[in-house]
Design a protein around this motif. Structure first.
Motif, PDB file in Angstrom:
ATOM      1  N   MET B   1      -5.231  23.078  -2.979  1.00  0.00           N
ATOM      2  CA  MET B   1      -4.107  23.717  -2.365  1.00  0.00           C
ATOM      3  C   MET B   1      -4.294  24.392  -1.249  1.00  0.00           C
ATOM      4  O   MET B   1      -5.653  25.232  -0.927  1.00  0.00           O
ATOM      5  N   ASN B   2      -3.725  23.993  -0.142  1.00  0.00           N
ATOM      6  CA  ASN B   2      -3.951  24.898   1.069  1.00  0.00           C
ATOM      7  C   ASN B   2      -2.721  25.288   1.819  1.00  0.00           C
ATOM      8  O   ASN B   2      -1.778  24.535   2.407  1.00  0.00           O
ATOM      9  N   GLU B   3      -2.380  26.603   1.533  1.00  0.00           N
ATOM     10  CA  GLU B   3      -1.284  27.172   2.194  1.00  0.00           C
ATOM     11  C   GLU B   3      -1.449  28.119   3.376  1.00  0.00           C
ATOM     12  O   GLU B   3      -0.632  29.032   3.841  1.00  0.00           O
ATOM     13  N   ASP B   4      -2.577  27.774   3.874  1.00  0.00           N
ATOM     14  CA  ASP B   4      -2.973  28.378   5.169  1.00  0.00           C
ATOM     15  C   ASP B   4      -1.952  28.468   6.318  1.00  0.00           C
ATOM     16  O   ASP B   4      -1.512  27.230   6.449  1.00  0.00           O
ATOM     17  N   TRP B   5      -1.663  29.224   7.149  1.00  0.00           N
ATOM     18  CA  TRP B   5      -0.928  29.135   8.304  1.00  0.00           C
ATOM     19  C   TRP B   5      -1.859  28.402   9.411  1.00  0.00           C
ATOM     20  O   TRP B   5      -2.972  28.085   8.982  1.00  0.00           O
ATOM     21  N   VAL B   6      -1.019  28.064  10.188  1.00  0.00           N
ATOM     22  CA  VAL B   6      -1.544  26.969  11.351  1.00  0.00           C
ATOM     23  C   VAL B   6      -2.875  27.827  12.261  1.00  0.00           C
ATOM     24  O   VAL B   6      -2.926  29.034  12.291  1.00  0.00           O
ATOM     25  N   LEU B   7      -3.826  26.963  12.254  1.00  0.00           N
ATOM     26  CA  LEU B   7      -5.130  27.680  12.798  1.00  0.00           C
ATOM     27  C   LEU B   7      -4.985  27.262  14.434  1.00  0.00           C
ATOM     28  O   LEU B   7      -4.428  26.415  14.864  1.00  0.00           O
ATOM     29  N   TYR B   8      -5.136  28.404  15.064  1.00  0.00           N
ATOM     30  CA  TYR B   8      -5.171  28.490  16.660  1.00  0.00           C
ATOM     31  C   TYR B   8      -6.482  28.780  17.033  1.00  0.00           C
ATOM     32  O   TYR B   8      -7.121  29.636  16.443  1.00  0.00           O
ATOM     33  N   GLU B   9      -6.909  28.160  18.067  1.00  0.00           N
ATOM     34  CA  GLU B   9      -7.966  28.598  18.864  1.00  0.00           C
ATOM     35  C   GLU B   9      -7.610  29.769  20.089  1.00  0.00           C
ATOM     36  O   GLU B   9      -6.524  29.441  20.589  1.00  0.00           O
ATOM     37  N   VAL B  10      -8.403  30.763  20.055  1.00  0.00           N
ATOM     38  CA  VAL B  10      -8.074  31.581  21.188  1.00  0.00           C
ATOM     39  C   VAL B  10      -9.103  31.773  22.198  1.00  0.00           C
ATOM     40  O   VAL B  10     -10.093  31.459  22.290  1.00  0.00           O
ATOM     41  N   PHE B  11      -8.211  31.904  23.442  1.00  0.00           N
ATOM     42  CA  PHE B  11      -9.017  31.866  24.907  1.00  0.00           C
ATOM     43  C   PHE B  11      -8.344  33.146  25.564  1.00  0.00           C
ATOM     44  O   PHE B  11      -7.386  33.457  25.465  1.00  0.00           O
ATOM     45  N   ILE B  12      -9.765  33.770  26.232  1.00  0.00           N
ATOM     46  CA  ILE B  12      -9.345  34.952  26.986  1.00  0.00           C
ATOM     47  C   ILE B  12      -9.831  34.977  28.361  1.00  0.00           C
ATOM     48  O   ILE B  12     -10.967  34.374  28.713  1.00  0.00           O
ATOM     49  N   ARG B  13      -9.174  35.138  29.450  1.00  0.00           N
ATOM     50  CA  ARG B  13      -9.430  35.533  30.708  1.00  0.00           C
ATOM     51  C   ARG B  13      -9.820  37.121  30.590  1.00  0.00           C
ATOM     52  O   ARG B  13      -9.064  37.935  30.606  1.00  0.00           O
ATOM     53  N   SER B  14     -11.270  37.366  30.948  1.00  0.00           N
ATOM     54  CA  SER B  14     -11.755  38.477  30.586  1.00  0.00           C
ATOM     55  C   SER B  14     -11.298  39.470  32.086  1.00  0.00           C
ATOM     56  O   SER B  14     -11.086  40.517  31.798  1.00  0.00           O
ATOM     57  N   ARG B  15     -11.423  38.865  33.099  1.00  0.00           N
ATOM     58  CA  ARG B  15     -10.912  39.648  34.371  1.00  0.00           C
ATOM     59  C   ARG B  15     -10.136  38.594  35.298  1.00  0.00           C
ATOM     60  O   ARG B  15     -10.386  37.647  35.108  1.00  0.00           O
ATOM     61  N   SER B  16      -9.216  39.486  35.936  1.00  0.00           N
ATOM     62  CA  SER B  16      -8.486  38.617  36.898  1.00  0.00           C
ATOM     63  C   SER B  16      -9.401  37.727  37.835  1.00  0.00           C
ATOM     64  O   SER B  16     -10.499  38.036  38.468  1.00  0.00           O
ATOM     65  N   GLY B  17      -9.117  36.392  37.930  1.00  0.00           N
ATOM     66  CA  GLY B  17     -10.021  35.849  38.857  1.00  0.00           C
ATOM     67  C   GLY B  17     -10.857  34.541  38.298  1.00  0.00           C
ATOM     68  O   GLY B  17     -11.415  33.840  38.629  1.00  0.00           O
ATOM     69  N   LEU B  18     -10.915  35.115  36.900  1.00  0.00           N
ATOM     70  CA  LEU B  18     -12.052  34.420  35.818  1.00  0.00           C
ATOM     71  C   LEU B  18     -11.099  33.295  35.280  1.00  0.00           C
ATOM     72  O   LEU B  18      -9.964  33.531  34.829  1.00  0.00           O
ATOM     73  N   GLU B  19     -11.804  32.386  34.558  1.00  0.00           N
ATOM     74  CA  GLU B  19     -11.352  31.300  33.623  1.00  0.00           C
ATOM     75  C   GLU B  19     -11.005  31.944  32.311  1.00  0.00           C
ATOM     76  O   GLU B  19     -11.806  32.822  31.850  1.00  0.00           O
TER      77      GLU B  19
END
Ligand SMILES: [Fe+2]
Ligand SMILES: [Fe+2]
Lengths: 333, 94
Positions: B1-19
């Motif tokens: 049984m798996n009633e988990d919500w959708v899995l998302y990968e998270v990406f952060i831009r740490s400072r303006s100008g960076l990827e």
């Protein structure tokens, strides 16, 4: 915060298994070269199961660990102490989330992990089955319990499994504030009235031994250390880490003017550190088995929180369904 | 049984100008909740100025077993690096 070398990898080490295509050997060679193992890489089933169990226990500990401290949020003695405690407890919740995510990369679902905790089948660190009786306990937990956790966790930042190691780097960055706020709180009590000093001493008396037990059984009784070391899941033995903790913590207690509750504590001139007297392992095993002062209360609180949140989860899922973003199966493998 | 919500990968831009950089994953009922959870889970100390969340199921990854076949061919092409070319010390600005 808190991984504890609780027990048991599954079966014994895999050397006996047939290794016809040399995969095991190549795997071990990668580890020996300090390469990180990533989720999609081939790995021995024992390695996977050992990690799932350890990371899950660690995650559960973070989650249950919110309860003893959460107990004091409404009674924090100042607004400053209250925002600090809320921030710390929120961090612990975040640590639980990082770690559940890391465990899931090994192919176990979040639902399964939560179910194992709520059913009482999963273990978590013994330390959270002790009660927080006074405000000083909040200081003692930050200083001692987070302090012990840091000792345990820093080597895990170099663990061979990539997602676990990365989660630990993130966690260790956040733990330092936990320990410092706890020590600062103890310092305020130690410099306060006689009653406040007595309260600080009483908290140290009650948290000292359980903190030493956080490092798990002594090396003589820790069966799986060797394999975990070979796999670089573990870098130091339980007793080595415990000794490091004693060495740094005793002088901190002295600075506070408090007495470590161990009549056999002595300075070891040759080793240049303090040595503790014997640990009461029967207490440790009783707490692990479920007979600590708060085991039942902790699980009951988790179950109640899970049930009380059910309608929120259902409403969110229904809303998502209605707007075309419904649940799809989570990533497998 | 798996009633988990959708899995998302998270990406952060740490400072303006960076990827944006991958930081971890989380479960959420929908994309908006994923952004809100990402904020609470991964940016409690101003770790970023921008968040991306991507359904994990949408990520196509290279196969680790094929890593050699994919990346090995670049190994002997050292002439793609500036240090491959010997230029006398007296020559400046090169
Ligand atoms: Fe933590
Ligand atoms: Fe902590």
């Amino acid at each position: 915060m808190y991984t504890q070398a609780l027990d048991s990898a599954g079966s014994a080490a895999p050397q006996g298994e047939a290794d016809e295509d040399g995969r095991l050997e190549r795997f071990q060679a990668r580890i020996d070269r300090d390469e990180k193992i990533e989720p999609k890489d081939w790995m021995p089933e024992d390695y996977r199961q050992t990690l799932i169990r350890q990371i899950a226990q660690h995650a559960h500990s973070e989650i249950v660990g919110m309860l003893p401290e959460g107990n004091w949020i409404t009674r924090a003695p100042s607004l400053r102490r209250k925002v600090v405690l809320i921030a710390k407890v929120q961090d612990e919740g975040g640590h639980g989330m990082y770690l559940y995510s890391a465990a899931e990369t090994l192919g176990v679902s979040r639902t399964t992990l939560i179910e194992q905790l709520l059913s009482g089948r999963a273990k978590y660190s013994s330390i959270f089955n002790y009660p927080t009786l006074t405000w000083a306990d909040i200081g003692a937990i930050g200083w001692l319990v987070d302090g012990a956790a840091i000792m345990n966790q820093i080597p895990l930042c170099r663990c061979s499994y990539g997602p676990y190691a990365r989660a630990m780097v993130r966690i260790c960055k956040e733990e330092s504030f936990h320990q410092r706020q706890g020590y600062e709180l103890m310092l305020a009590l130690a410099r306060g009235s006689a009653a406040q000093r007595a309260m600080a001493q009483d908290a140290l008396n009650r948290w000292w031994w359980p903190s030493l037990m956080m490092f798990g059984p002594s090396d003589a009784h820790s069966v799986h250390t060797a394999q975990s070391m070979r796999w670089k899941i573990k870098r130091f033995s339980n007793d080595e880490l415990r000794q490091k903790f004693i060495s740094v913590t005793v002088p901190q207690a002295q600075y506070l003017g408090l007495t470590v509750p161990d009549p056999e504590l002595r300075w070891d001139e040759a080793a240049q550190h303090y040595r503790a007297g014997p640990i009461n392992w029967s207490e440790f095993h009783a707490v692990l088995k479920g007979d600590g002062p708060c085991n039942r209360e902790r699980l009951a609180a988790r179950r109640e929180a899970h049930e009380a949140g059910r309608w929120v989860r259902e409403a969110a899922a229904a809303y998502a369904e209605k707007h075309g973003a419904g649940a799809v199966p989570a990533r497998s493998g | 049984m798996n009633e988990d919500w959708v899995l998302y990968e998270v990406f952060i831009r740490s400072r303006s100008g960076l990827e944006h950089k991958h930081v971890g994953s989380l479960h959420a009922a929908d994309a908006r909740m994923a952004i809100e959870h990402a904020r609470d889970t991964y940016t409690r100390r101003q770790e970023g100025v921008s968040l991306w969340v991507v359904r994990s199921s949408e990520i196509v990854a290279s196969d680790p077993e094929e890593a050699d076949a994919l990346f090995e061919p670049a190994r002997d092409k050292v002439y793609r690096h500036p240090t491959f070319y010997a230029i006398p010390d007296e020559v400046k600005n090169l």
